[in-house]
Design an enzyme around this catalytic site. Structure first.
Site, mmCIF file in Angstrom:
data_model
loop_
_atom_site.group_PDB
_atom_site.id
_atom_site.type_symbol
_atom_site.label_atom_id
_atom_site.label_comp_id
_atom_site.label_asym_id
_atom_site.label_seq_id
_atom_site.Cartn_x
_atom_site.Cartn_y
_atom_site.Cartn_z
ATOM 1 N N LYS A 130 -23.780 46.637 6.769
ATOM 2 C CA LYS A 130 -24.873 46.066 5.978
ATOM 3 C C LYS A 130 -25.180 46.966 4.790
ATOM 4 C CE LYS A 130 -29.683 44.529 6.676
ATOM 5 N NZ LYS A 130 -30.768 44.427 7.684
ATOM 6 N N SER A 205 -32.314 39.871 7.504
ATOM 7 C CA SER A 205 -31.702 40.386 6.294
ATOM 8 C C SER A 205 -30.234 40.768 6.474
ATOM 9 C CB SER A 205 -32.484 41.609 5.806
ATOM 10 O OG SER A 205 -32.519 42.614 6.817
ATOM 11 N N SER A 229 -33.958 40.770 11.991
ATOM 12 C CA SER A 229 -32.884 40.835 11.002
ATOM 13 C C SER A 229 -31.496 41.042 11.582
ATOM 14 C CB SER A 229 -33.178 41.947 9.981
ATOM 15 O OG SER A 229 -34.253 41.581 9.161
#
Length: 528
Positions: A130, A205, A229
């Site tokens: 990420k 996210s 997330s």
């Protein structure tokens, strides 16, 4: 605890506001032509259908080279990323060099396979990261236009530990702007699509991670979770994700930095296509704190106590849970009872209908020195002054804002106090006590990850609060594994959250292994 008139009025007001914002947004947005008619190509390389654990074993035994595995994933990313826009920056050349060094190391290793497995359990296996985690030499922006060009000169601790275990990072993946929204879209990298339907969102996210994993462009990845997330993208993309008990996996060298008491509620954890990779990844990512968890303890599922909750009890802020989500959870419960000979008890906690207010209150609490969290509008303006949300909204309407409608909405929301802190603290403390007493150290709870399957792009603006099905467990500080349960009526992934008591992560990981066998785990989106 009944829902008050004030809460119902707030719900109506904010849903109306979000509806107006969504209408404005759609007026000034044009969909991508022809995107709905496209779908991912099916997986045709058998290397892409093996777990990281299996790949590492084959690499150590010289049954396949690390170069072959890394190249297979590079080819797959190049094949699917034009559809997904999940990978925002690659390091393919460096990864191929590192995989060649792995193959050379294996040829020269005199200690045998066991030595390599103990010292480098993920040797030669590709990894996605990420973009909000520091990865040396890679962008470190979280989709903020003002941070364009920011490159990390170090690795976040869990990334460093995975690399030290032999994993080879291939790329960094897209996030929502500043990681504070459940759709992964920003004005730096664009919008990420769901591999099962390109018109649907991959969540956020960690949406880029979920999307590239679901699309078979990665086998293992790393995400972070302060309100869902890891779990929302894992649900929407049909993969496994684990929100670790807070304080076990380091959260250093991530952006944005945390403030107030937010460190108590955020977790970093593994995301992957195959359940057997969760536990070895968590062992590695936890580093010296792995001993806090009982990860080497064998779990007998027949000796556990199981509980299920079908919905939050009817919060006026949150969409009702769809019939297919409720039905798959009931089907899972019946299968579990039949297979293991256990009884799954349905329970309910009235405080769950206040989940958003509880989460919002605790995210807003000051730290021990009395310093409040940094407002979201201030984060949006860094390294300069805080943004003015209303001004950004006007700019957005004429296409001049550098910020997404989602980020502007979150900043606007921050202008209002919608929770009574005293009431929310009382509700949270009762919920915490009741849930911990229920679970103990041998209880497992099933709870929907979201009211619906992956929605269409931008629709979260109208369902602002639906993320609270995951967020409440951040506030409670409990470990949760998100598990896929096949595909629903529209061909989109179904799933369930598996919750256990603090530091009992090994229980949810064991249940994940069972559910993968019972329901088939990840499905190739190109094979529908």
């Amino acid at each position: 605890m009944a829902v008050s008139f004030l809460e119902r009025a707030q719900a109506w007001l904010f849903k109306a506001l979000m509806g107006v914002l969504l209408a404005f947004f759609q007026m000034f947005s044009s969909p991508k032509p022809g995107v709905s008619s496209k779908k991912l190509p099916p997986v045709d390389n058998p290397l892409l259908l093996m777990s990281a654990t299996q790949l590492a074993t084959k690499i150590r035994r010289k049954e396949v080279s690390s170069v072959e595995v890394v190249q297979a994933y590079i080819d797959r990313i190049q094949e699917v990323n034009p559809f997904l826009n999940a990978v925002v920056k690659d390091r393919f050349a460096a990864a191929l060099q590192e995989s060649a060094q792995v193959d050379k190391l294996i040829e020269e290793e005199s200690g045998g396979e066991e030595v390599l497995e103990d010292r480098l359990p993920l040797l030669g296996v590709p990894l996605s990261v990420k973009e909000s985690f520091a990865l040396q030499g890679m962008p470190f922006t979280t989709g903020v236009v003002s941070r364009q060009g920011v490159v990390s000169n170090t690795d976040a601790p869990p990334v460093a530990l995975l690399k030290r275990a032999g994993a080879i990072p291939l790329c960094v993946t897209n996030t929502s702007e500043l990681c504070m929204w459940w759709e992964s879209s920003n004005h730096l990298y664009g919008i990420t699509n769901n591999p099962y339907n390109l018109e649907r969102i991959p969540g956020g996210s960690s949406g880029g991670e979920g999307s590239i994993l679901g699309g078979a462009g990665a086998v293992i990845g790393i995400g972070s979770d302060i309100g869902g997330s890891i779990r929302i993208p894992s649900f929407f993309n049909g993969v496994f994700g684990h929100k670790t008990t807070p304080g076990v996996v380091s959260i250093e060298n991530q952006y944005p930095t945390l403030s107030g008491r937010q460190e108590e509620y955020v977790s970093a954890g593994p995301m992957c296509r195959y359940a057997e990779d969760l536990l070895p990844m968590l062992k590695i990512m936890a580093g010296p704190k792995a001993d806090m968890l009982s990860l080497n303890k064998k779990v007998d599922l027949k000796k556990l106590r199981f509980f299920t909750i079908p919905h939050d009890g009817g919060s006026p802020l949150v969409s009702p849970v769809s019939k297919e989500i409720i039905d798959i959870q009931r089907k899972m419960v019946k299968r579990l009872e039949a297979d293991l000979g256990v009884k799954v008890q349905e329970v309910q906690f009235p405080e769950l209908c206040h989940s958003f207010h509880i989460w919002n209150t605790y995210m807003s609490l000051p730290d021990k020195e009395g310093k409040p969290p940094v407002p979201f509008a201030a984060l949006m303006g860094e390294p300069g002054r805080p943004v003015w949300p209303l001004w950004e909204l006007l700019k957005r309407m004429v296409g001049k804002s550098e910020h997404t409608m989602a980020a502007i909405s979150v900043a606007l929301f921050g202008l209002f106090r919608v929770s009574n802190p005293v009431t929310s603290v009382i509700q949270k403390e009762k919920l915490q006590k009741d849930v911990e007493e229920l679970l103990g150290n041998d209880g497992v709870l099933f709870y929907p990850p979201h009211p619906r399957v992956a929605p269409k792009h931008h629709h979260p603006l109208f369902r602002f609060f639906d993320f609270t099905y995951t967020a409440i467990f951040n506030t409670l500080g409990l470990p949760v594994t998100q598990c896929p349960l096949g595909l629903g009526e529209e061909g989109l992934p179904l799933g369930v959250q598996v919750v256990a008591g603090k530091l009992q992560d090994h229980l949810t990981l064991a249940v994940a292994l069972y559910l993968e066998k019972a329901f088939g785990g990840w499905r190739d989106p190109g094979a529908k």
